[in-house]
Design an enzyme around this catalytic site. Structure first.
Site, PDB file in Angstrom:
ATOM      1  CE1 TYR A  88      15.170  25.770 -14.939  1.00  0.00           C
ATOM      2  CE2 TYR A  88      14.058  23.942 -13.895  1.00  0.00           C
ATOM      3  CZ  TYR A  88      15.033  24.417 -14.741  1.00  0.00           C
ATOM      4  OH  TYR A  88      15.870  23.538 -15.381  1.00  0.00           O
ATOM      5  CG  HIS A 112      15.402  42.620 -25.884  1.00  0.00           C
ATOM      6  ND1 HIS A 112      14.528  42.941 -26.904  1.00  0.00           N
ATOM      7  CD2 HIS A 112      15.947  41.431 -26.226  1.00  0.00           C
ATOM      8  CE1 HIS A 112      14.552  41.989 -27.809  1.00  0.00           C
ATOM      9  NE2 HIS A 112      15.404  41.061 -27.429  1.00  0.00           N
ATOM     10  CE  LYS A 128      16.688  23.632 -11.441  1.00  0.00           C
ATOM     11  NZ  LYS A 128      17.166  22.804 -12.536  1.00  0.00           N
ATOM     12  CD  GLU A 158      25.214  21.361 -16.354  1.00  0.00           C
ATOM     13  OE1 GLU A 158      24.825  21.037 -15.222  1.00  0.00           O
ATOM     14  OE2 GLU A 158      25.031  22.493 -16.836  1.00  0.00           O
ATOM     15  CG  LEU A 204      22.045  23.883 -11.939  1.00  0.00           C
ATOM     16  CD1 LEU A 204      21.673  25.355 -12.012  1.00  0.00           C
ATOM     17  CD2 LEU A 204      20.814  23.019 -12.044  1.00  0.00           C
TER      18      LEU A 204
HETATM   19  N1  PDD Z   1      17.350  19.857 -13.862  1.00  0.00           N
HETATM   20  N2  PDD Z   1      22.339  20.410 -14.572  1.00  0.00           N
HETATM   21  C1  PDD Z   1      21.279  20.841 -15.280  1.00  0.00           C
HETATM   22  C2  PDD Z   1      21.518  21.582 -16.560  1.00  0.00           C
HETATM   23  C3  PDD Z   1      19.978  20.600 -14.813  1.00  0.00           C
HETATM   24  O1  PDD Z   1      18.920  21.067 -15.516  1.00  0.00           O
HETATM   25  C4  PDD Z   1      19.797  19.870 -13.616  1.00  0.00           C
HETATM   26  C5  PDD Z   1      18.433  19.563 -13.064  1.00  0.00           C
HETATM   27  C6  PDD Z   1      20.934  19.435 -12.913  1.00  0.00           C
HETATM   28  C7  PDD Z   1      20.834  18.680 -11.614  1.00  0.00           C
HETATM   29  O2  PDD Z   1      20.432  19.526 -10.553  1.00  0.00           O
HETATM   30  P1  PDD Z   1      19.640  18.958  -9.292  1.00  0.00           P
HETATM   31  O3  PDD Z   1      20.438  17.822  -8.751  1.00  0.00           O
HETATM   32  O4  PDD Z   1      19.591  20.100  -8.367  1.00  0.00           O
HETATM   33  O5  PDD Z   1      18.288  18.507  -9.779  1.00  0.00           O
HETATM   34  C8  PDD Z   1      22.188  19.733 -13.422  1.00  0.00           C
HETATM   35  C9  PDD Z   1      16.007  19.725 -13.403  1.00  0.00           C
HETATM   36  C10 PDD Z   1      15.707  18.456 -12.686  1.00  0.00           C
HETATM   37  C11 PDD Z   1      15.051  20.077 -14.529  1.00  0.00           C
HETATM   38  O6  PDD Z   1      15.358  21.017 -15.231  1.00  0.00           O
HETATM   39  O7  PDD Z   1      13.998  19.444 -14.660  1.00  0.00           O
END
Ligand code: PDD
Length: 279
Positions: A34, A102, A144, A176, A200
């Site tokens: 996603y 799977h 992601k 993170e 990520l």
């Molecule tokens: N999540 N790390 C993780 C585990 C994340 O799920 C996200 C963002 C980020 C930041 O990435 P970005 O700056 O590209 O949004 C880092 C989104 C917002 C979510 O899952 O809703």
């Protein structure tokens, strides 16, 4: 149920009419990827970077779908509501299989779903609380993937402790947040963990790094030990949903002075200027 129009497999439908088979592998296995793409003033922010990351995620999980930037924009732009601060949620699962197994099914057509929702922003002038938790996720956090159970459990633990985010610690070092990247100000230098598969690669993270460099803020991409995080004078979380969110309390202790720091206030201003300049 809110009955806005969403996109599902080539159609724009009211949300209540958008239905996916129970044999969809996204439903059965979380077998999908996603993106969350913010949009300001009706325009998508950092779209190319989000698309590049989406393509990398698709490739990493071996979902065979390649649309051009124009094709994606044709799909996503009609969902945007002019003028609002909003985000597009875009999910691609491996698709519907004839049975639950799977291993990848043969001849499976990916399911494409997208919707637009308003972003409920944190007030910019208020910092938040965070807790540190053990990073018990898998080894491919650079993808992601929709399979987010570990992140969900971690965020929920934070919320139950009246915290806005969990900062994850792996082998003694911060990786993170449960849904964000982490920055800390340590000895007047802005530090963020380096690019590895443990995190990520946030698009907001990249923008912040670029703005730090452009504005002569000292910056290092290097590991942050738990001890260094606890001694940091500032901690921020970054994400598409929360932009640059200052953490003023970590594990029930004030971060620095317990107020939003100077570095953070400067970066928030650079970020708002950047948004206006690129949109
Ligand atoms: N999540 N790390 C993780 C585990 C994340 O799920 C996200 C963002 C980020 C930041 O990435 P970005 O700056 O590209 O949004 C880092 C989104 C917002 C979510 O899952 O809703």
């Amino acid at each position: 149920m809110e009955n806005k129009k969403v996109y599902l497999n080539g159609e724009y439908l009211p949300l209540s009419e958008a239905k996916v088979s129970v044999l969809d592998r996204g439903f059965l296995f979380g077998d999908g990827v996603y993106e969350v793409i913010p949009a300001y003033f009706g325009r998508l922010f950092c779209f190319d970077a989000h698309l590049e990351r989406l393509n990398k995620s698709l490739q990493a999980v071996r979902i065979d779908l390649k649309l051009s930037a124009e094709q994606w924009l044709d799909i996503l732009q009609p969902l945007l509501i002019q003028g609002d601060v909003q985000y597009i949620y875009l999910q691609i699962s491996r698709g519907v299989a004839s049975k639950r197994d799977h291993a990848f099914p043969e001849n499976c057509t990916p399911t494409i779903f997208a919707m637009c929702s308003p972003i409920t922003a944190f007030p910019k002038d208020v910092g938040v609380k965070a807790i540190t938790l053990d990073d018990m996720r898998w080894e491919l956090c650079n993808i992601k993937a929709t399979t987010l159970l570990a992140n969900i459990l971690l965020r929920q633990q934070a919320v139950e402790k009246q915290c806005a985010e969990a900062i994850l610690i792996k082998n003694g070092y911060a990786t993170e947040g449960a849904a964000s990247n982490v920055f800390a100000v340590i000895n007047d230098v802005l530090v963020t963990p380096p690019k590895t598969d443990d995190i990520l690669l946030g698009i907001t993270r990249d923008v912040v790094i670029r703005l730090a460099k452009e504005n002569n803020m000292q910056l290092k991409e290097e590991p942050i030990s738990l001890g260094a995080l606890q001694d940091a004078t500032e901690i921020w979380m970054t994400s598409s949903m929360r932009e640059i969110l200052p953490v003023i309390n970590l594990d029930n202790k004030p971060v620095g002075t317990g107020q939003i720091g100077e570095f953070c206030l400067s970066m928030q201003a650079y970020f708002q200027d950047y948004k206006r300049a690129v949109l």
